[in-house]
Design a protein around this motif. Structure first.
Motif, PDB file in Angstrom:
ATOM      1  N   SER A 117       5.231 -11.179  -0.041  1.00 48.31           N
ATOM      2  CA  SER A 117       4.262 -11.739  -0.986  1.00 48.31           C
ATOM      3  C   SER A 117       3.427 -10.657  -1.656  1.00 48.31           C
ATOM      4  O   SER A 117       3.000 -10.812  -2.813  1.00 48.31           O
ATOM      5  CB  SER A 117       3.353 -12.737  -0.268  1.00 48.31           C
ATOM      6  N   GLU A 118       3.186  -9.542  -0.978  1.00 49.56           N
ATOM      7  CA  GLU A 118       2.382  -8.478  -1.560  1.00 49.56           C
ATOM      8  C   GLU A 118       3.087  -7.856  -2.760  1.00 49.56           C
ATOM      9  O   GLU A 118       2.488  -7.672  -3.832  1.00 49.56           O
ATOM     10  CB  GLU A 118       2.076  -7.410  -0.505  1.00 49.56           C
ATOM     11  N   TYR A 119       4.352  -7.531  -2.595  1.00 49.43           N
ATOM     12  CA  TYR A 119       5.099  -6.951  -3.702  1.00 49.43           C
ATOM     13  C   TYR A 119       5.353  -7.974  -4.801  1.00 49.43           C
ATOM     14  O   TYR A 119       5.452  -7.635  -5.982  1.00 49.43           O
ATOM     15  CB  TYR A 119       6.419  -6.376  -3.208  1.00 49.43           C
ATOM     16  N   GLN A 120       5.495  -9.238  -4.404  1.00 51.93           N
ATOM     17  CA  GLN A 120       5.756 -10.273  -5.399  1.00 51.93           C
ATOM     18  C   GLN A 120       4.576 -10.421  -6.356  1.00 51.93           C
ATOM     19  O   GLN A 120       4.755 -10.736  -7.543  1.00 51.93           O
ATOM     20  CB  GLN A 120       6.055 -11.605  -4.706  1.00 51.93           C
ATOM     21  N   ARG A 121       3.350 -10.172  -5.889  1.00 52.76           N
ATOM     22  CA  ARG A 121       2.177 -10.287  -6.748  1.00 52.76           C
ATOM     23  C   ARG A 121       2.090  -9.160  -7.775  1.00 52.76           C
ATOM     24  O   ARG A 121       1.350  -9.249  -8.743  1.00 52.76           O
ATOM     25  CB  ARG A 121       0.905 -10.296  -5.888  1.00 52.76           C
ATOM     26  N   PHE A 122       2.868  -8.083  -7.523  1.00 56.59           N
ATOM     27  CA  PHE A 122       2.849  -6.975  -8.471  1.00 56.59           C
ATOM     28  C   PHE A 122       3.678  -7.264  -9.720  1.00 56.59           C
ATOM     29  O   PHE A 122       3.593  -6.529 -10.698  1.00 56.59           O
ATOM     30  CB  PHE A 122       3.377  -5.698  -7.805  1.00 56.59           C
ATOM     31  N   ILE A 123       4.516  -8.296  -9.673  1.00 53.01           N
ATOM     32  CA  ILE A 123       5.420  -8.578 -10.788  1.00 53.01           C
ATOM     33  C   ILE A 123       4.646  -9.255 -11.914  1.00 53.01           C
ATOM     34  O   ILE A 123       3.929 -10.244 -11.703  1.00 53.01           O
ATOM     35  CB  ILE A 123       6.600  -9.457 -10.335  1.00 53.01           C
TER      36      ILE A 123
END
Length: 485
Positions: free
Chosen positions: A308-314
């Motif tokens: 979820s952390e990396y997904q928020r960077f998109i």
């Protein structure tokens, strides 16, 4: 010929990358699947396992945030903050200024773990090392010791001395000795343990072992004669036939064959390096409340999720290189999770169908096995036969009767006398039962086995019985005849 344009409608099946990945995951074994998951986790930043990290430190509960922060800091550093100097030298070591507790030592492993370590980790001396130790203790001069070392080097893993003529020519030329001298050193090596080592063929290997036995051993003289002059007859295991062709008394032939069967045709095999192979089941089946319940092995089905952390960077509107990389990893992660879930679902459905079809086997044993083919499972589940084949390849089912490969539950059928069908596996179990109960002095032939099966309602030809018997690794009747005195 005139060119023209036209519109044509049709249907075709396209193998998308996601479908190809799902098919490939389905046919992987549990070990290959774990390696595949590990590789994907290492290469895709968007994918992570949901299992908790065993290295995470549990922070004690506190009444407020300040106390929680202090407790967290206390768990990260075990030293006393008041004893630390404000300015540390550049080359200072952490252990010089902070008391570090030694890592806790593990306790004594339990019996099961210790047995595993002894069987798999503890190294054993090889055949070469075993022979070398005896050569160093032998009463040989430097030249003969070197010759013996060359002979030991030429002994293979089975304990045989290969390419003797070439080795003999090499040693006689290098050390300037006669062939008889090299053979004298060879006889010294052949006296080493294990008995029969450094033999040049099977005949010499067996003779070396017989020569070490006491002269009063029953059947020793007849055994020496059979091995030295009639070795091909020994494989027949028929004392009457061997006695008829050699002229030896039947009683002595019986004793000789019994003695020969105690010899080791591969003296080096006990020293061969081996590793125990352990099979972890993919599916478990257990009986609960009168029903057979199937569930997957949780060790082989880890839970994955998108980070979820990396997904928020998109950012959707951003088309930079990093954003494209993250979007590609996100799509691959979703494809992989869906393919893994599809694999587990298909494996569970196929296993449940097999268990329901072979319920009699689980309750009564091999002779109750029902005929089952891939088409039966595919028609019941509404999937293709190739999907069933991939789902059952290299997969294992743990049952109360043991561990079986899923392919084991599929077998062809044979028509019974009453118009029904019987599984080939059940027939093999019947043959095994009949042979186990046969008279030792008069084993059942394939024709007799076919007659016994006919009496139980199974009509099979003699050649079919022979095929099933060979599949079980059981010798024909004339070789099963026991040695009698």
């Amino acid at each position: 010929m005139r060119a023209s344009l036209g519109l044509r409608m049709g249907q075709s099946l396209t193998m998308t990358p996601a479908l190809q990945q799902a098919i490939r995951l389905l046919q992987l074994s549990s070990l290959d699947l774990q390696q595949e998951i590990q590789q994907v986790l290492e290469s895709n930043v968007m994918l992570e396992a949901t299992e908790s990290d065993p290295l995470d430190v549990e922070i004690p509960a506190a009444d407020n945030e300040d106390e929680a922060a202090e407790a967290a800091a206390a768990t990260e550093v075990r030293g006393d903050a008041e004893t630390l100097p404000e300015d540390l030298p550049v080359d200072a070591e952490w252990s010089d200024v902070c008391d570090m507790d030694p890592a806790p030592t593990s306790g004594t492993p339990d019996d099961d773990l210790q047995a595993f370590l002894d069987a798999n980790i503890k190294g054993e001396s090889s055949l070469y090392d075993h022979l070398l130790e005896q050569l160093q203790l032998a009463d040989l001069d430097d030249r003969d010791g070197d010759i013996g070392l060359h002979l030991i080097d030429a002994v293979d893993s089975d304990g045989y001395l290969r390419d003797w003529e070439e080795l003999l020519a090499l040693l006689t030329d290098r050390y300037g000795v006669s062939a008889a001298h090299v053979e004298a050193v060879l006889r010294t090596v052949q006296d080493f343990d294990p008995a029969g080592v450094a033999a040049r063929d099977l005949r010499e290997c067996l003779l070396l072992q017989l020569w070490l036995m006491p002269a009063r051993t029953p059947g020793i003289q007849a055994a020496l004669t059979l091995v030295d002059h009639h070795l091909p007859l020994v494989a027949r295991r028929d004392p009457v036939a061997v006695a008829r062709q050699t002229g030896l008394p039947v009683a002595e032939t019986d004793q000789a064959l019994t003695l020969i069967r105690t010899l080791q045709p591969h003296p080096g095999r006990p020293f061969a390096a081996h590793e125990s192979d352990y099979i972890a089941p993919d599916v478990f089946v257990a009986r609960e409340k009168g029903r057979w319940r199937v569930f997957l092995n949780p060790e082989h089905t880890p839970k994955l999720r998108v980070n979820s952390e990396y997904q928020r960077f998109i950012k959707r509107a951003d088309s930079s290189r990093d954003q494209l990389m993250l979007k590609g990893h996100l799509q691959e992660a979703r494809y992989f999770i869906n393919a893994l879930e599809s694999r587990n679902e298909t494996l569970l459905r196929v296993s449940q169908c097999i268990v329901e079809a072979q319920r009699a086997f689980l309750e009564y044993g091999d002779e109750a096995m029902r005929p089952l083919v891939l088409r039966d499972v595919s028609e019941q589940l509404g999937i293709h036969e190739s999907t069933v084949s991939r789902a059952t390849a290299h997969k294992y089912l743990h049952t109360p009767r043991g561990l079986f490969e899923l392919k084991y539950f599929f077998s062809s059928h044979v028509t019974t006398t009453e118009g029904g069908t019987a599984s080939a596996t059940a027939i093999q179990a019947m043959i095994k039962r009949l042979i186990a109960a046969e008279p030792a002095e008069k084993p059942l032939s394939d024709s007799a086995l076919a007659e016994h099966l006919l009496g139980e309602g199974i009509q099979v030809a003699r050649r079919t019985v022979a095929k099933y018997r060979e599949g079980l690794g059981i010798a024909p009747s004339h070789e099963r005849r026991s040695v009698w005195s």
